[in-house]
Motif scaffolding. Structure first.
Motif, PDB file in Angstrom:
ATOM      1  N   VAL A 173       0.854  -1.188   0.000  1.00  0.00           N
ATOM      2  CA  VAL A 173       0.000   0.000   0.000  1.00  0.00           C
ATOM      3  C   VAL A 173       0.888   1.235   0.000  1.00  0.00           C
ATOM      4  CG1 VAL A 173      -1.788   1.261   1.260  1.00  0.00           C
ATOM      5  CG2 VAL A 173      -1.769  -1.235   1.297  1.00  0.00           C
ATOM      6  N   ASP A 174       0.571   2.196  -0.874  1.00  0.00           N
ATOM      7  CA  ASP A 174       1.282   3.470  -0.880  1.00  0.00           C
ATOM      8  C   ASP A 174       0.286   4.608  -1.113  1.00  0.00           C
ATOM      9  OD1 ASP A 174       0.782   3.528  -3.627  1.00  0.00           O
ATOM     10  OD2 ASP A 174       2.734   2.709  -4.126  1.00  0.00           O
ATOM     11  N   ASP A 175       0.798   5.814  -1.330  1.00  0.00           N
ATOM     12  CA  ASP A 175      -0.070   6.986  -1.505  1.00  0.00           C
ATOM     13  C   ASP A 175      -0.967   6.891  -2.727  1.00  0.00           C
ATOM     14  OD1 ASP A 175       0.988   8.171   0.716  1.00  0.00           O
ATOM     15  OD2 ASP A 175       2.425   9.398  -0.384  1.00  0.00           O
ATOM     16  N   ASP A 176      -0.491   6.250  -3.785  1.00  0.00           N
ATOM     17  CA  ASP A 176      -1.222   6.232  -5.046  1.00  0.00           C
ATOM     18  C   ASP A 176      -2.236   5.102  -5.157  1.00  0.00           C
ATOM     19  OD1 ASP A 176       0.305   8.408  -5.875  1.00  0.00           O
ATOM     20  OD2 ASP A 176       1.889   7.103  -6.641  1.00  0.00           O
ATOM     21  N   GLY A 177      -2.036   4.021  -4.424  1.00  0.00           N
ATOM     22  CA  GLY A 177      -2.932   2.876  -4.509  1.00  0.00           C
ATOM     23  C   GLY A 177      -2.355   1.667  -3.807  1.00  0.00           C
ATOM     24  N   PHE A 178      -2.757   0.496  -4.249  1.00  0.00           N
ATOM     25  CA  PHE A 178      -2.230  -0.726  -3.649  1.00  0.00           C
ATOM     26  C   PHE A 178      -1.964  -1.752  -4.736  1.00  0.00           C
ATOM     27  CE2 PHE A 178      -6.838  -1.111  -3.469  1.00  0.00           C
ATOM     28  CZ  PHE A 178      -7.063  -2.379  -3.985  1.00  0.00           C
ATOM     29  N   THR A 179      -1.060  -2.679  -4.413  1.00  0.00           N
ATOM     30  CA  THR A 179      -0.722  -3.778  -5.303  1.00  0.00           C
ATOM     31  C   THR A 179      -0.948  -5.073  -4.549  1.00  0.00           C
ATOM     32  OG1 THR A 179       0.980  -2.435  -6.363  1.00  0.00           O
ATOM     33  CG2 THR A 179       1.070  -4.811  -6.741  1.00  0.00           C
ATOM     34  N   VAL A 180      -1.775  -5.933  -5.114  1.00  0.00           N
ATOM     35  CA  VAL A 180      -2.022  -7.251  -4.524  1.00  0.00           C
ATOM     36  C   VAL A 180      -1.159  -8.247  -5.298  1.00  0.00           C
ATOM     37  CG1 VAL A 180      -3.749  -9.012  -4.039  1.00  0.00           C
ATOM     38  CG2 VAL A 180      -4.362  -6.602  -3.900  1.00  0.00           C
ATOM     39  N   ARG A 181      -0.294  -8.961  -4.579  1.00  0.00           N
ATOM     40  CA  ARG A 181       0.618  -9.912  -5.204  1.00  0.00           C
ATOM     41  C   ARG A 181       0.179 -11.340  -4.892  1.00  0.00           C
ATOM     42  NH1 ARG A 181       4.564  -6.743  -6.946  1.00  0.00           N
ATOM     43  NH2 ARG A 181       5.023  -4.841  -5.806  1.00  0.00           N
ATOM     44  N   ALA A 182       0.263 -12.199  -5.899  1.00  0.00           N
ATOM     45  CA  ALA A 182      -0.074 -13.613  -5.759  1.00  0.00           C
ATOM     46  C   ALA A 182       1.157 -14.433  -6.158  1.00  0.00           C
ATOM     47  CB  ALA A 182      -1.274 -13.965  -6.622  1.00  0.00           C
ATOM     48  N   LEU A 183       0.967 -15.727  -6.284  1.00  0.00           N
ATOM     49  CA  LEU A 183       2.086 -16.607  -6.638  1.00  0.00           C
ATOM     50  C   LEU A 183       2.666 -16.243  -7.996  1.00  0.00           C
ATOM     51  CD1 LEU A 183       3.840 -19.113  -6.131  1.00  0.00           C
ATOM     52  CD2 LEU A 183       2.026 -20.486  -7.146  1.00  0.00           C
ATOM     53  N   LEU A 184       1.826 -16.033  -8.998  1.00  0.00           N
ATOM     54  CA  LEU A 184       2.321 -15.823 -10.355  1.00  0.00           C
ATOM     55  C   LEU A 184       2.046 -14.440 -10.935  1.00  0.00           C
ATOM     56  CD1 LEU A 184       1.345 -19.263 -11.916  1.00  0.00           C
ATOM     57  CD2 LEU A 184       3.566 -18.527 -11.047  1.00  0.00           C
ATOM     58  N   GLY A 185       1.298 -13.609 -10.253  1.00  0.00           N
ATOM     59  CA  GLY A 185       0.978 -12.312 -10.831  1.00  0.00           C
ATOM     60  C   GLY A 185       0.701 -11.274  -9.771  1.00  0.00           C
ATOM     61  N   SER A 186       0.373 -10.079 -10.228  1.00  0.00           N
ATOM     62  CA  SER A 186       0.030  -9.003  -9.311  1.00  0.00           C
ATOM     63  C   SER A 186      -0.989  -8.090  -9.990  1.00  0.00           C
ATOM     64  CB  SER A 186       1.268  -8.209  -8.909  1.00  0.00           C
ATOM     65  OG  SER A 186       1.861  -7.609 -10.036  1.00  0.00           O
ATOM     66  N   ARG A 187      -1.671  -7.294  -9.177  1.00  0.00           N
ATOM     67  CA  ARG A 187      -2.675  -6.364  -9.682  1.00  0.00           C
ATOM     68  C   ARG A 187      -2.524  -5.038  -8.960  1.00  0.00           C
ATOM     69  NH1 ARG A 187      -9.280  -6.983  -9.689  1.00  0.00           N
ATOM     70  NH2 ARG A 187      -9.677  -5.005 -10.729  1.00  0.00           N
ATOM     71  N   ARG A 188      -2.394  -3.965  -9.724  1.00  0.00           N
ATOM     72  CA  ARG A 188      -2.259  -2.629  -9.179  1.00  0.00           C
ATOM     73  C   ARG A 188      -3.602  -1.909  -9.297  1.00  0.00           C
ATOM     74  NH1 ARG A 188       0.532   0.556  -5.809  1.00  0.00           N
ATOM     75  NH2 ARG A 188       0.350   2.687  -6.458  1.00  0.00           N
ATOM     76  N   VAL A 189      -4.054  -1.289  -8.206  1.00  0.00           N
ATOM     77  CA  VAL A 189      -5.322  -0.549  -8.185  1.00  0.00           C
ATOM     78  C   VAL A 189      -5.049   0.823  -7.579  1.00  0.00           C
ATOM     79  CG1 VAL A 189      -7.684  -0.500  -7.305  1.00  0.00           C
ATOM     80  CG2 VAL A 189      -6.639  -2.687  -7.895  1.00  0.00           C
ATOM     81  N   SER A 190      -5.482   1.866  -8.255  1.00  0.00           N
ATOM     82  CA  SER A 190      -5.297   3.216  -7.722  1.00  0.00           C
ATOM     83  C   SER A 190      -6.423   3.535  -6.741  1.00  0.00           C
ATOM     84  CB  SER A 190      -5.277   4.240  -8.857  1.00  0.00           C
ATOM     85  OG  SER A 190      -6.552   4.339  -9.439  1.00  0.00           O
ATOM     86  N   TRP A 191      -6.163   4.495  -5.860  1.00  0.00           N
ATOM     87  CA  TRP A 191      -7.160   4.854  -4.852  1.00  0.00           C
ATOM     88  C   TRP A 191      -8.384   5.516  -5.497  1.00  0.00           C
ATOM     89  CZ3 TRP A 191      -7.013   2.144  -0.877  1.00  0.00           C
ATOM     90  CH2 TRP A 191      -5.824   1.818  -0.231  1.00  0.00           C
TER      91      TRP A 191
END
Length: 120
Positions: free
Chosen positions: A60-78
């Protein structure tokens, strides 16, 4: 020109004991290979669990969050998030389009830390 200082991300991860247990299971699976190569499909399972335990989580940071899994990740802005929902001991982000994103390794007690970091 003003320079915006970016706060460091807060990382939420599962307990390191999961990775240690998976490492021990990997070492324990190696002697099975000495018996027969038929046990070879067993070896990738604890290795995958160790990598998942080490990698999976939420940043989690100021711009959004990144959810990480075993093989990938997803970035979502606030801007795409309507709110954070606590349900059954886990936290989900409710998006503006009505979908939900589970924040891996984030507990309901951590919602205050996230809102303090983002100022929202």
């Amino acid at each position: 020109m003003t320079t915006r200082t970016k706060r460091p991300a807060v990382r939420f991860r599962r307990s390191a004991s999961l990775a240690v247990a998976a490492g021990i299971a990997t070492i324990g699976a190696i002697p099975l290979l000495a018996e027969s190569l038929w046990f070879l499909p067993i070896l990738p399972v604890p290795i995958a669990v160790a990598v998942w335990a080490w990698r999976a989580g939420t940043d989690v940071d100021d711009d959004g969050f990144t959810v990480r899994a075993l093989l990938g990740s997803r970035r979502v802005s606030w801007q795409a998030v309507d709110g954070l929902v606590s349900q059954d001991g886990s936290v989900q982000a409710r998006l503006a389009n009505g979908h939900f994103v589970k924040l891996d390794a984030v507990r309901p007690d951590d919602i205050q830390r996230i809102t303090a970091l983002t100022g929202q």
